[in-house]
Design a protein around this motif. Sequence first.
Motif, PDB file in Angstrom:
ATOM      1  N   HIS A 186       0.818  -1.206   0.000  1.00 19.99           N
ATOM      2  CA  HIS A 186       0.000   0.000   0.000  1.00 19.99           C
ATOM      3  C   HIS A 186       0.855   1.261   0.000  1.00 19.99           C
ATOM      4  O   HIS A 186       0.439   2.302  -0.529  1.00 19.99           O
ATOM      5  N   ARG A 187       2.047   1.181   0.571  1.00 21.58           N
ATOM      6  CA  ARG A 187       2.924   2.350   0.624  1.00 21.58           C
ATOM      7  C   ARG A 187       3.437   2.690  -0.776  1.00 21.58           C
ATOM      8  O   ARG A 187       3.549   3.861  -1.143  1.00 21.58           O
ATOM      9  N   LEU A 188       3.749   1.672  -1.552  1.00 23.96           N
ATOM     10  CA  LEU A 188       4.156   1.896  -2.941  1.00 23.96           C
ATOM     11  C   LEU A 188       2.991   2.418  -3.765  1.00 23.96           C
ATOM     12  O   LEU A 188       3.162   3.304  -4.609  1.00 23.96           O
ATOM     13  N   ALA A 189       1.798   1.898  -3.513  1.00 25.37           N
ATOM     14  CA  ALA A 189       0.619   2.346  -4.254  1.00 25.37           C
ATOM     15  C   ALA A 189       0.372   3.834  -4.053  1.00 25.37           C
ATOM     16  O   ALA A 189      -0.031   4.544  -4.988  1.00 25.37           O
ATOM     17  N   GLU A 190       0.608   4.329  -2.849  1.00 25.12           N
ATOM     18  CA  GLU A 190       0.403   5.749  -2.573  1.00 25.12           C
ATOM     19  C   GLU A 190       1.306   6.626  -3.428  1.00 25.12           C
ATOM     20  O   GLU A 190       0.917   7.724  -3.831  1.00 25.12           O
ATOM     21  N   VAL A 191       2.500   6.147  -3.726  1.00 28.49           N
ATOM     22  CA  VAL A 191       3.438   6.912  -4.548  1.00 28.49           C
ATOM     23  C   VAL A 191       3.068   6.823  -6.033  1.00 28.49           C
ATOM     24  O   VAL A 191       3.163   7.812  -6.763  1.00 28.49           O
ATOM     25  N   LEU A 192       2.614   5.661  -6.469  1.00 26.97           N
ATOM     26  CA  LEU A 192       2.394   5.441  -7.895  1.00 26.97           C
ATOM     27  C   LEU A 192       1.037   5.894  -8.389  1.00 26.97           C
ATOM     28  O   LEU A 192       0.886   6.248  -9.570  1.00 26.97           O
ATOM     29  N   ARG A 193       0.036   5.895  -7.529  1.00 25.14           N
ATOM     30  CA  ARG A 193      -1.313   6.227  -7.990  1.00 25.14           C
ATOM     31  C   ARG A 193      -1.348   7.653  -8.548  1.00 25.14           C
ATOM     32  O   ARG A 193      -0.949   8.608  -7.891  1.00 25.14           O
ATOM     33  N   GLY A 194      -1.843   7.775  -9.774  1.00 27.17           N
ATOM     34  CA  GLY A 194      -1.931   9.080 -10.414  1.00 27.17           C
ATOM     35  C   GLY A 194      -0.654   9.535 -11.089  1.00 27.17           C
ATOM     36  O   GLY A 194      -0.608  10.634 -11.644  1.00 27.17           O
ATOM     37  N   SER A 195       0.399   8.711 -11.049  1.00 29.05           N
ATOM     38  CA  SER A 195       1.662   9.077 -11.681  1.00 29.05           C
ATOM     39  C   SER A 195       1.626   8.743 -13.173  1.00 29.05           C
ATOM     40  O   SER A 195       0.613   8.267 -13.697  1.00 29.05           O
ATOM     41  N   ASP A 196       2.738   8.992 -13.853  1.00 28.48           N
ATOM     42  CA  ASP A 196       2.802   8.692 -15.288  1.00 28.48           C
ATOM     43  C   ASP A 196       3.286   7.275 -15.564  1.00 28.48           C
ATOM     44  O   ASP A 196       3.579   6.942 -16.711  1.00 28.48           O
ATOM     45  N   VAL A 197       3.379   6.419 -14.539  1.00 26.30           N
ATOM     46  CA  VAL A 197       3.803   5.039 -14.740  1.00 26.30           C
ATOM     47  C   VAL A 197       2.715   4.283 -15.500  1.00 26.30           C
ATOM     48  O   VAL A 197       1.573   4.177 -15.051  1.00 26.30           O
ATOM     49  N   ARG A 198       3.073   3.758 -16.656  1.00 31.70           N
ATOM     50  CA  ARG A 198       2.107   3.122 -17.551  1.00 31.70           C
ATOM     51  C   ARG A 198       2.087   1.604 -17.427  1.00 31.70           C
ATOM     52  O   ARG A 198       1.123   0.948 -17.834  1.00 31.70           O
ATOM     53  N   MET A 199       3.174   1.036 -16.916  1.00 35.36           N
ATOM     54  CA  MET A 199       3.290  -0.416 -16.813  1.00 35.36           C
ATOM     55  C   MET A 199       4.343  -0.744 -15.776  1.00 35.36           C
ATOM     56  O   MET A 199       5.334  -0.027 -15.627  1.00 35.36           O
ATOM     57  N   ILE A 200       4.124  -1.829 -15.039  1.00 33.33           N
ATOM     58  CA  ILE A 200       5.114  -2.370 -14.114  1.00 33.33           C
ATOM     59  C   ILE A 200       5.561  -3.719 -14.655  1.00 33.33           C
ATOM     60  O   ILE A 200       4.735  -4.600 -14.925  1.00 33.33           O
ATOM     61  N   LEU A 201       6.882  -3.883 -14.824  1.00 35.96           N
ATOM     62  CA  LEU A 201       7.454  -5.152 -15.273  1.00 35.96           C
ATOM     63  C   LEU A 201       8.156  -5.808 -14.090  1.00 35.96           C
ATOM     64  O   LEU A 201       8.933  -5.157 -13.387  1.00 35.96           O
ATOM     65  N   ALA A 202       7.885  -7.092 -13.875  1.00 37.72           N
ATOM     66  CA  ALA A 202       8.438  -7.784 -12.710  1.00 37.72           C
ATOM     67  C   ALA A 202       8.755  -9.230 -13.048  1.00 37.72           C
ATOM     68  O   ALA A 202       8.537  -9.700 -14.172  1.00 37.72           O
ATOM     69  N   THR A 212      -3.366  -5.715 -12.049  1.00 39.68           N
ATOM     70  CA  THR A 212      -3.289  -4.266 -11.963  1.00 39.68           C
ATOM     71  C   THR A 212      -2.936  -3.894 -10.536  1.00 39.68           C
ATOM     72  O   THR A 212      -3.286  -4.597  -9.586  1.00 39.68           O
ATOM     73  N   PHE A 213      -2.227  -2.764 -10.405  1.00 43.40           N
ATOM     74  CA  PHE A 213      -1.806  -2.284  -9.094  1.00 43.40           C
ATOM     75  C   PHE A 213      -1.882  -0.765  -9.103  1.00 43.40           C
ATOM     76  O   PHE A 213      -1.258  -0.119  -9.943  1.00 43.40           O
ATOM     77  N   ALA A 214      -2.679  -0.204  -8.213  1.00 42.57           N
ATOM     78  CA  ALA A 214      -2.892   1.242  -8.166  1.00 42.57           C
ATOM     79  C   ALA A 214      -3.324   1.762  -9.529  1.00 42.57           C
ATOM     80  O   ALA A 214      -2.951   2.861  -9.943  1.00 42.57           O
ATOM     81  N   GLY A 215      -4.112   0.949 -10.238  1.00 44.29           N
ATOM     82  CA  GLY A 215      -4.600   1.327 -11.556  1.00 44.29           C
ATOM     83  C   GLY A 215      -3.606   1.124 -12.671  1.00 44.29           C
ATOM     84  O   GLY A 215      -3.878   1.511 -13.815  1.00 44.29           O
ATOM     85  N   ILE A 216      -2.466   0.497 -12.386  1.00 46.86           N
ATOM     86  CA  ILE A 216      -1.389   0.327 -13.370  1.00 46.86           C
ATOM     87  C   ILE A 216      -1.287  -1.152 -13.742  1.00 46.86           C
ATOM     88  O   ILE A 216      -1.246  -2.015 -12.856  1.00 46.86           O
ATOM     89  N   PRO A 217      -1.195  -1.491 -15.028  1.00 45.12           N
ATOM     90  CA  PRO A 217      -1.001  -2.891 -15.407  1.00 45.12           C
ATOM     91  C   PRO A 217       0.342  -3.420 -14.901  1.00 45.12           C
ATOM     92  O   PRO A 217       1.350  -2.707 -14.917  1.00 45.12           O
ATOM     93  N   VAL A 218       0.336  -4.673 -14.451  1.00 43.17           N
ATOM     94  CA  VAL A 218       1.547  -5.356 -14.004  1.00 43.17           C
ATOM     95  C   VAL A 218       1.744  -6.585 -14.886  1.00 43.17           C
ATOM     96  O   VAL A 218       0.830  -7.387 -15.049  1.00 43.17           O
ATOM     97  N   SER A 219       2.938  -6.716 -15.454  1.00 41.65           N
ATOM     98  CA  SER A 219       3.262  -7.844 -16.316  1.00 41.65           C
ATOM     99  C   SER A 219       4.469  -8.577 -15.750  1.00 41.65           C
ATOM    100  O   SER A 219       5.533  -7.984 -15.556  1.00 41.65           O
TER     101      SER A 219
END
Length: 307
Positions: A186-202, A212-219
């Motif tokens: 949740h702490r990471l989500a607070e930073v990323l939500r509403g940012s320009d991050v379009r995708m998370i690669l892991a 999806t995480f904080a509205g961001i696709p995760v692949s």
Amino acid sequence: MARFSEYPRPSHRILHLSDLHLTDQGSLYGDIDSEARLRSVIDDIISSRVRADAIVLSGDLADRGEAAAYQTLRSMIDPLAREVGGQIIWAMGNHDDRAQFRTHLLDTTGSTEPVDAVHDLRGLRVITLDTTVPGCHHGEVTDEQLAWLADVVAVPAALGSILVMHHPPMPSVLDLSVLVELREQHRLAEVLRGSDVRMILAGHLHYSTFATFAGIPVSVSAATCYTQDLTVVRGTTRGRDAAQGYNVVHVHADTVVTSVVPPGGGALVGELVTPDQTAVRLAHGGVDIAPAPVTIAPRVRESGSSA
């Protein structure tokens, strides 16, 4: 009447590999030659003659953080990068050693500090975030890292950002995986939500999956060494020598497409259509694919938006 396809060609192509687990101690678990498995993936990539802006490797590059394993990795990935024409973006995994990672992959002085970095791919920002905890297999992000990340994404990149991290921020499909998941997400989500991050690669999970995480696709890219069998009875964990591969990430103006690429081979089904034949058929069908746009307008979500 001729028409263009619904989407032009992508502005960027990224090859996403993860969990290589190279080792100088012989095979993994007595059966898996992780170097040979990686070589097979590299051979497939080269034979496809694909061009890419970057090769992203999202952690667990060496199985025990050995210097020799990183040296072997460089000897394999450096030529691949020259072949595809892209830069290499390394990210830490829980099996990696920060000092050896820096020395042999980044060509810098060894240090035990988190390995976080920002890369620019012609306006597309790629951020690597070190989620590892030395001596442990679960993931964490420190207060200092979160502050750093908040500063980075405070200013949107021209074409948006892609975040690369080893531990994926998503639910665990296998029960045992909760022991090694990313904590306090949740702490990471607070930073990323509403940012320009379009995708998370892991990586980390050893199977391909999406969320999806904080509205961001995760692949999540499957491992190149071995994968987890998801057909097992609930509560069971079973590694298998199958379904290895990597992902190809295509970045468009309004979307990011990730595709799972398993090992090549297999019997031909139907007819083989060559590039020249494809061009003829598209022309006959009155369809053209527009080239990638020279520029893409920044894509920034409003604060609190899940779009």
